[in-house]
Motif scaffolding. Sequence first.
Motif, PDB file in Angstrom:
ATOM      1  N   SER A  67       0.838  -1.189   0.000  1.00 19.91           N
ATOM      2  CA  SER A  67       0.000   0.000   0.000  1.00 19.91           C
ATOM      3  C   SER A  67       0.871   1.236   0.000  1.00 19.91           C
ATOM      4  O   SER A  67       1.691   1.436   0.880  1.00 19.91           O
ATOM      5  CB  SER A  67      -0.906  -0.003   1.244  1.00 19.91           C
ATOM      6  N   GLY A  68       0.712   2.077  -1.040  1.00 23.79           N
ATOM      7  CA  GLY A  68       1.463   3.314  -1.109  1.00 23.79           C
ATOM      8  C   GLY A  68       2.876   3.107  -1.607  1.00 23.79           C
ATOM      9  O   GLY A  68       3.381   1.994  -1.721  1.00 23.79           O
ATOM     10  N   THR A  69       3.514   4.225  -1.932  1.00 18.31           N
ATOM     11  CA  THR A  69       4.897   4.186  -2.404  1.00 18.31           C
ATOM     12  C   THR A  69       5.854   4.246  -1.224  1.00 18.31           C
ATOM     13  O   THR A  69       5.723   5.124  -0.368  1.00 18.31           O
ATOM     14  CB  THR A  69       5.160   5.368  -3.347  1.00 18.31           C
ATOM     15  N   PRO A  70       6.809   3.339  -1.144  1.00 18.97           N
ATOM     16  CA  PRO A  70       7.736   3.352  -0.005  1.00 18.97           C
ATOM     17  C   PRO A  70       8.524   4.655   0.052  1.00 18.97           C
ATOM     18  O   PRO A  70       8.951   5.185  -0.979  1.00 18.97           O
ATOM     19  CB  PRO A  70       8.663   2.162  -0.288  1.00 18.97           C
ATOM     20  N   ARG A  77      14.058   0.155   6.285  1.00 19.17           N
ATOM     21  CA  ARG A  77      13.542  -1.087   6.874  1.00 19.17           C
ATOM     22  C   ARG A  77      13.701  -2.262   5.910  1.00 19.17           C
ATOM     23  O   ARG A  77      14.033  -3.373   6.324  1.00 19.17           O
ATOM     24  CB  ARG A  77      12.073  -0.904   7.263  1.00 19.17           C
ATOM     25  N   ILE A  78      13.483  -2.015   4.612  1.00 23.83           N
ATOM     26  CA  ILE A  78      13.607  -3.084   3.626  1.00 23.83           C
ATOM     27  C   ILE A  78      15.040  -3.599   3.582  1.00 23.83           C
ATOM     28  O   ILE A  78      15.294  -4.810   3.579  1.00 23.83           O
ATOM     29  CB  ILE A  78      13.157  -2.587   2.245  1.00 23.83           C
ATOM     30  N   TYR A 136      14.723  -3.735  -5.863  1.00 23.83           N
ATOM     31  CA  TYR A 136      13.676  -4.552  -5.254  1.00 23.83           C
ATOM     32  C   TYR A 136      12.444  -4.526  -6.152  1.00 23.83           C
ATOM     33  O   TYR A 136      12.001  -3.471  -6.604  1.00 23.83           O
ATOM     34  CB  TYR A 136      13.318  -4.029  -3.864  1.00 23.83           C
ATOM     35  N   ARG A 137      11.912  -5.726  -6.396  1.00 27.65           N
ATOM     36  CA  ARG A 137      10.730  -5.883  -7.240  1.00 27.65           C
ATOM     37  C   ARG A 137       9.515  -6.168  -6.362  1.00 27.65           C
ATOM     38  O   ARG A 137       9.598  -6.927  -5.395  1.00 27.65           O
ATOM     39  CB  ARG A 137      10.942  -7.048  -8.217  1.00 27.65           C
ATOM     40  N   GLU A 138       8.414  -5.536  -6.714  1.00 23.00           N
ATOM     41  CA  GLU A 138       7.176  -5.741  -5.961  1.00 23.00           C
ATOM     42  C   GLU A 138       6.795  -7.218  -5.982  1.00 23.00           C
ATOM     43  O   GLU A 138       6.729  -7.845  -7.039  1.00 23.00           O
ATOM     44  CB  GLU A 138       6.063  -4.892  -6.579  1.00 23.00           C
ATOM     45  N   ASP A 139       6.564  -7.777  -4.789  1.00 21.23           N
ATOM     46  CA  ASP A 139       6.303  -9.212  -4.679  1.00 21.23           C
ATOM     47  C   ASP A 139       5.284  -9.439  -3.580  1.00 21.23           C
ATOM     48  O   ASP A 139       5.623  -9.436  -2.394  1.00 21.23           O
ATOM     49  CB  ASP A 139       7.595  -9.961  -4.372  1.00 21.23           C
ATOM     50  N   GLY A 140       4.029  -9.637  -3.974  1.00 20.00           N
ATOM     51  CA  GLY A 140       2.979  -9.848  -2.980  1.00 20.00           C
ATOM     52  C   GLY A 140       2.809  -8.629  -2.100  1.00 20.00           C
ATOM     53  O   GLY A 140       2.574  -7.518  -2.568  1.00 20.00           O
ATOM     54  N   ASP A 141       2.957  -8.834  -0.797  1.00 16.88           N
ATOM     55  CA  ASP A 141       2.786  -7.725   0.141  1.00 16.88           C
ATOM     56  C   ASP A 141       4.127  -7.104   0.530  1.00 16.88           C
ATOM     57  O   ASP A 141       4.232  -6.410   1.535  1.00 16.88           O
ATOM     58  CB  ASP A 141       2.040  -8.187   1.399  1.00 16.88           C
TER      59      ASP A 141
END
Length: 219
Positions: A67-70, A77-78, A136-141
């Motif tokens: 949800s939303g742009t990091p 945190r990532i 980093y690639r969007e992956d699920g949540d």
Amino acid sequence: MRGGLTQAGPTPARGTIQAAITAMTVLAALALLVSACGTGGTGARDEGPAHADAVVGATASPSAAPSGTPDRADAVRIVKSDPAVSAEVKSELKPCAGDEYPVDVSYGHLTGGSGDDLIINVLTCGDIVGVGSYVYREDGDGYANVFKAEEPPVYAEIDRGDLVVTKQVYEKGDPVSSPSGENVVTYRWVAGRFRKEYSWHNDYSSVVGDEPTPMPTTG
């Protein structure tokens, strides 16, 4: 009324007439609205009726997507929670002043996914030298690490849909602020991974430039 006189209000006859006019105006507006709906008129919607797929697309959002742009705090945190990031880089990832972390964050389409990919560069506080670059690639949540480079000094960025990684080259005696050159590598996302496409080396000029440049002669 003007001239300093006050007016107590409309006479009963005038009030009755005004009430009748108001009622007629309301009825006329309602009639126009019903007519537009019944005959398929466009009314205020000049672009035409919404298609079913447009309505669904506007209201439905994948629950598994982040949800939303990091932001920068999310990027920190990532990286800290990523087991693929080395302990050395994580040790450099600490606030420089207050809660300001030395990270550069950018977004763009690199891997062909439905959302933006996340590019994070971890820097040192003092010399602003890149110690780690990650995609980093969007992956699920969440996000999945699909690229890393941890040979400092290194910096990653997006150029026309490709990933460009720059590594500065230092010769003996070079200060941190003045590398001798750089190696540049361009990667492209192919078959589920980044593949090296181009590479080149740039040598920086060592001329200080203190001497004035002579004007060219003509004739």
